[in-house]
Design a protein around this motif. Structure first.
Motif, PDB file in Angstrom:
ATOM      1  N   PHE A 145       0.831  -1.204   0.000  1.00  0.00           N
ATOM      2  CA  PHE A 145       0.000   0.000   0.000  1.00  0.00           C
ATOM      3  C   PHE A 145       0.866   1.254   0.000  1.00  0.00           C
ATOM      4  O   PHE A 145       0.670   2.176  -0.804  1.00  0.00           O
ATOM      5  CB  PHE A 145      -0.907  -0.014   1.236  1.00  0.00           C
ATOM      6  N   LEU A 146       1.847   1.288   0.895  1.00  0.00           N
ATOM      7  CA  LEU A 146       2.675   2.480   1.037  1.00  0.00           C
ATOM      8  C   LEU A 146       3.636   2.648  -0.144  1.00  0.00           C
ATOM      9  O   LEU A 146       3.936   3.779  -0.540  1.00  0.00           O
ATOM     10  CB  LEU A 146       3.444   2.433   2.356  1.00  0.00           C
ATOM     11  N   LYS A 147       4.088   1.545  -0.707  1.00  0.00           N
ATOM     12  CA  LYS A 147       4.922   1.632  -1.901  1.00  0.00           C
ATOM     13  C   LYS A 147       4.110   2.189  -3.080  1.00  0.00           C
ATOM     14  O   LYS A 147       4.590   3.042  -3.834  1.00  0.00           O
ATOM     15  CB  LYS A 147       5.478   0.251  -2.261  1.00  0.00           C
ATOM     16  N   ARG A 148       2.909   1.689  -3.237  1.00  0.00           N
ATOM     17  CA  ARG A 148       2.048   2.163  -4.333  1.00  0.00           C
ATOM     18  C   ARG A 148       1.728   3.647  -4.140  1.00  0.00           C
ATOM     19  O   ARG A 148       1.702   4.428  -5.100  1.00  0.00           O
ATOM     20  CB  ARG A 148       0.760   1.337  -4.373  1.00  0.00           C
ATOM     21  N   GLN A 149       1.467   4.043  -2.922  1.00  0.00           N
ATOM     22  CA  GLN A 149       1.193   5.444  -2.610  1.00  0.00           C
ATOM     23  C   GLN A 149       2.395   6.315  -2.967  1.00  0.00           C
ATOM     24  O   GLN A 149       2.250   7.387  -3.572  1.00  0.00           O
ATOM     25  CB  GLN A 149       0.861   5.567  -1.116  1.00  0.00           C
ATOM     26  N   ALA A 150       3.591   5.841  -2.613  1.00  0.00           N
ATOM     27  CA  ALA A 150       4.803   6.599  -2.920  1.00  0.00           C
ATOM     28  C   ALA A 150       5.021   6.691  -4.425  1.00  0.00           C
ATOM     29  O   ALA A 150       5.388   7.760  -4.944  1.00  0.00           O
ATOM     30  CB  ALA A 150       6.009   5.940  -2.250  1.00  0.00           C
ATOM     31  N   GLU A 151       4.796   5.597  -5.142  1.00  0.00           N
ATOM     32  CA  GLU A 151       4.890   5.613  -6.608  1.00  0.00           C
ATOM     33  C   GLU A 151       4.002   6.715  -7.186  1.00  0.00           C
ATOM     34  O   GLU A 151       4.428   7.485  -8.057  1.00  0.00           O
ATOM     35  CB  GLU A 151       4.443   4.276  -7.189  1.00  0.00           C
ATOM     36  N   ALA A 152       2.759   6.762  -6.724  1.00  0.00           N
ATOM     37  CA  ALA A 152       1.788   7.728  -7.243  1.00  0.00           C
ATOM     38  C   ALA A 152       2.215   9.160  -6.939  1.00  0.00           C
ATOM     39  O   ALA A 152       2.130  10.042  -7.812  1.00  0.00           O
ATOM     40  CB  ALA A 152       0.403   7.447  -6.654  1.00  0.00           C
ATOM     41  N   GLN A 153       2.699   9.412  -5.726  1.00  0.00           N
ATOM     42  CA  GLN A 153       3.099  10.765  -5.347  1.00  0.00           C
ATOM     43  C   GLN A 153       4.319  11.224  -6.143  1.00  0.00           C
ATOM     44  O   GLN A 153       4.366  12.364  -6.623  1.00  0.00           O
ATOM     45  CB  GLN A 153       3.394  10.805  -3.847  1.00  0.00           C
ATOM     46  N   LEU A 154       5.304  10.333  -6.289  1.00  0.00           N
ATOM     47  CA  LEU A 154       6.517  10.685  -7.030  1.00  0.00           C
ATOM     48  C   LEU A 154       6.207  10.900  -8.514  1.00  0.00           C
ATOM     49  O   LEU A 154       6.713  11.843  -9.135  1.00  0.00           O
ATOM     50  CB  LEU A 154       7.562   9.589  -6.865  1.00  0.00           C
ATOM     51  N   SER A 155       5.370  10.025  -9.064  1.00  0.00           N
ATOM     52  CA  SER A 155       5.005  10.157 -10.482  1.00  0.00           C
ATOM     53  C   SER A 155       4.284  11.475 -10.737  1.00  0.00           C
ATOM     54  O   SER A 155       4.576  12.182 -11.718  1.00  0.00           O
ATOM     55  CB  SER A 155       4.119   8.987 -10.911  1.00  0.00           C
ATOM     56  N   ALA A 156       3.337  11.821  -9.872  1.00  0.00           N
ATOM     57  CA  ALA A 156       2.594  13.073 -10.031  1.00  0.00           C
ATOM     58  C   ALA A 156       3.527  14.271  -9.941  1.00  0.00           C
ATOM     59  O   ALA A 156       3.393  15.238 -10.707  1.00  0.00           O
ATOM     60  CB  ALA A 156       1.496  13.155  -8.969  1.00  0.00           C
ATOM     61  N   PHE A 157       4.489  14.210  -9.022  1.00  0.00           N
ATOM     62  CA  PHE A 157       5.427  15.329  -8.872  1.00  0.00           C
ATOM     63  C   PHE A 157       6.243  15.521 -10.147  1.00  0.00           C
ATOM     64  O   PHE A 157       6.369  16.640 -10.656  1.00  0.00           O
ATOM     65  CB  PHE A 157       6.358  15.093  -7.692  1.00  0.00           C
ATOM     66  N   VAL A 158       6.812  14.430 -10.661  1.00  0.00           N
ATOM     67  CA  VAL A 158       7.663  14.534 -11.844  1.00  0.00           C
ATOM     68  C   VAL A 158       6.856  14.973 -13.057  1.00  0.00           C
ATOM     69  O   VAL A 158       7.297  15.819 -13.852  1.00  0.00           O
ATOM     70  CB  VAL A 158       8.367  13.176 -12.107  1.00  0.00           C
ATOM     71  N   GLU A 159       5.670  14.402 -13.226  1.00  0.00           N
ATOM     72  CA  GLU A 159       4.841  14.745 -14.390  1.00  0.00           C
ATOM     73  C   GLU A 159       4.372  16.195 -14.370  1.00  0.00           C
ATOM     74  O   GLU A 159       4.162  16.799 -15.430  1.00  0.00           O
ATOM     75  CB  GLU A 159       3.644  13.801 -14.453  1.00  0.00           C
ATOM     76  N   ASN A 160       4.223  16.762 -13.170  1.00  0.00           N
ATOM     77  CA  ASN A 160       3.728  18.137 -13.053  1.00  0.00           C
ATOM     78  C   ASN A 160       4.834  19.151 -12.813  1.00  0.00           C
ATOM     79  O   ASN A 160       4.561  20.348 -12.676  1.00  0.00           O
ATOM     80  CB  ASN A 160       2.707  18.224 -11.910  1.00  0.00           C
ATOM     81  N   SER A 161       6.070  18.689 -12.754  1.00  0.00           N
ATOM     82  CA  SER A 161       7.182  19.596 -12.478  1.00  0.00           C
ATOM     83  C   SER A 161       7.421  20.527 -13.664  1.00  0.00           C
ATOM     84  O   SER A 161       7.321  20.127 -14.833  1.00  0.00           O
ATOM     85  CB  SER A 161       8.454  18.792 -12.188  1.00  0.00           C
ATOM     86  N   SER A 162       7.741  21.760 -13.355  1.00  0.00           N
ATOM     87  CA  SER A 162       8.057  22.722 -14.410  1.00  0.00           C
ATOM     88  C   SER A 162       9.473  22.519 -14.942  1.00  0.00           C
ATOM     89  O   SER A 162       9.855  23.080 -15.970  1.00  0.00           O
ATOM     90  CB  SER A 162       7.917  24.154 -13.876  1.00  0.00           C
TER      91      SER A 162
END
Length: 306
Positions: free
Chosen positions: A143-160
């Motif tokens: 659960f926590l690994k999947r949550q971390a994957e999602a948070q990191l992916s969102a950050f990179v995809e939305n980074s300027s």
């Protein structure tokens, strides 16, 4: 391109921060980076110095000023508390500790100097649903690994800024720096073979695919050539526990006995990926993974050398 060519071409330009440097994956990464002369800052739970064929490797505890002064452009984060910790500590404490480590990584990812992040995840994350509280109770690590994957992916995809995230989902792996070797099928079979008595105790068939950790990290690093977010799941040849035991015996100690528990059912414990992303990355990078036979021999040799 193999990992030597990749690090030979890019490694001298990299400043790599390795978190969780004292563990199995961290030590494997340090061996790889130091072998190719990559400038590295190794962070672990305490100050220590590791001996290696490439000279001493210094590991220091986290310090904000140390990390800031190092100005890494690449972060390899192996600091997440492992699955076994969820069995030995309160769930709330396990969750809090890993969410802190994830938030620390997100802050690192936001540093202007950081361009590349390698995040090792797990096959346990595949079935986990981050929004389901029940899943946290059933599968806290996944659960926590999947949550971390999602948070990191969102950050990179939305980074300027242009940043790259390489997610490495590990299913079953081998390696000379394995921690708690008797807790894993692969390493325990090799140890038992050397002792002359291999015992298959699972009541079901056990199917796995194995790759060496060094290969997994190498391919994940080479995926940095792609922009944005990439996910690599470990693959390898599919093998059943008894088949693996027979292979280990033949390679390590042909005189070892193999015993199988009574009433072994035809049910299956099948924890492995489909191997597709692994095969794709191997072909893309013209990479030659360490064979299962060599993985066995390497681990047996590492035990004998200790």
């Amino acid at each position: 391109m193999n990992i030597s060519s990749y690090l030979g071409q890019y490694g001298r330009q990299m400043r790599v921060l390795v978190l969780g440097a004292s563990g199995w994956f961290g030590r494997t990464a340090l061996d790889l980076l130091f072998r190719h002369g990559v400038e590295t800052c190794a962070i672990g739970g305490s100050s220590t110095s590791l001996s290696s064929a490439h000279g001493p490797i210094r590991i220091t505890p986290w310090r904000d000023d140390l990390v800031h002064d190092f100005q890494p452009d690449t972060v390899l984060d192996f600091s997440f508390l492992t699955k076994d910790k969820s069995l030995s500590m309160p769930l709330a404490e396990f969750k809090e500790a890993n969410e802190f480590l994830t938030s620390r990584l997100l802050k690192l990812a936001a540093m202007p100097s950081v361009r590349r992040i390698l995040y090792p995840s797990s096959g346990a994350a595949v079935s986990a649903e981050p929004q389901t509280d029940l899943e946290l109770d059933k599968n806290p690590y996944g659960f926590l690994k999947r949550q971390a994957e999602a948070q990191l992916s969102a950050f990179v995809e939305n980074s300027s800024e242009t940043k790259t995230l390489s997610i490495l989902r590990c299913w079953s792996v081998s390696g000379v720096h394995v921690s708690r070797p008797l807790s894993y099928l692969f390493s325990s079979l090799v140890i038992q073979a050397l002792e002359g008595d291999i015992r298959i105790t699972s009541p079901t068939n056990v199917f796995r695919r194995y790759v060496d950790v060094s290969d997994a990290i190498s391919l994940a690093l080479m995926n940095f050539q792609n922009s944005g977010v990439s996910t690599l799941e470990t693959g390898g040849d599919l093998v059943e526990a008894l088949e693996l035991a027979e292979m280990v015996r033949a390679l390590v100690n042909p005189s070892a006995r193999i015993s199988v528990g009574p009433n072994r059912s035809d049910l299956s414990d099948s924890y492995f990926s489909d191997g597709l992303s692994w095969s794709k990355a191997v072909n893309l990078h013209d990479f030659t993974p360490i064979t299962l036979e060599t993985q066995i021999l390497n681990y047996a040799s590492s035990i004998s050398d200790k």
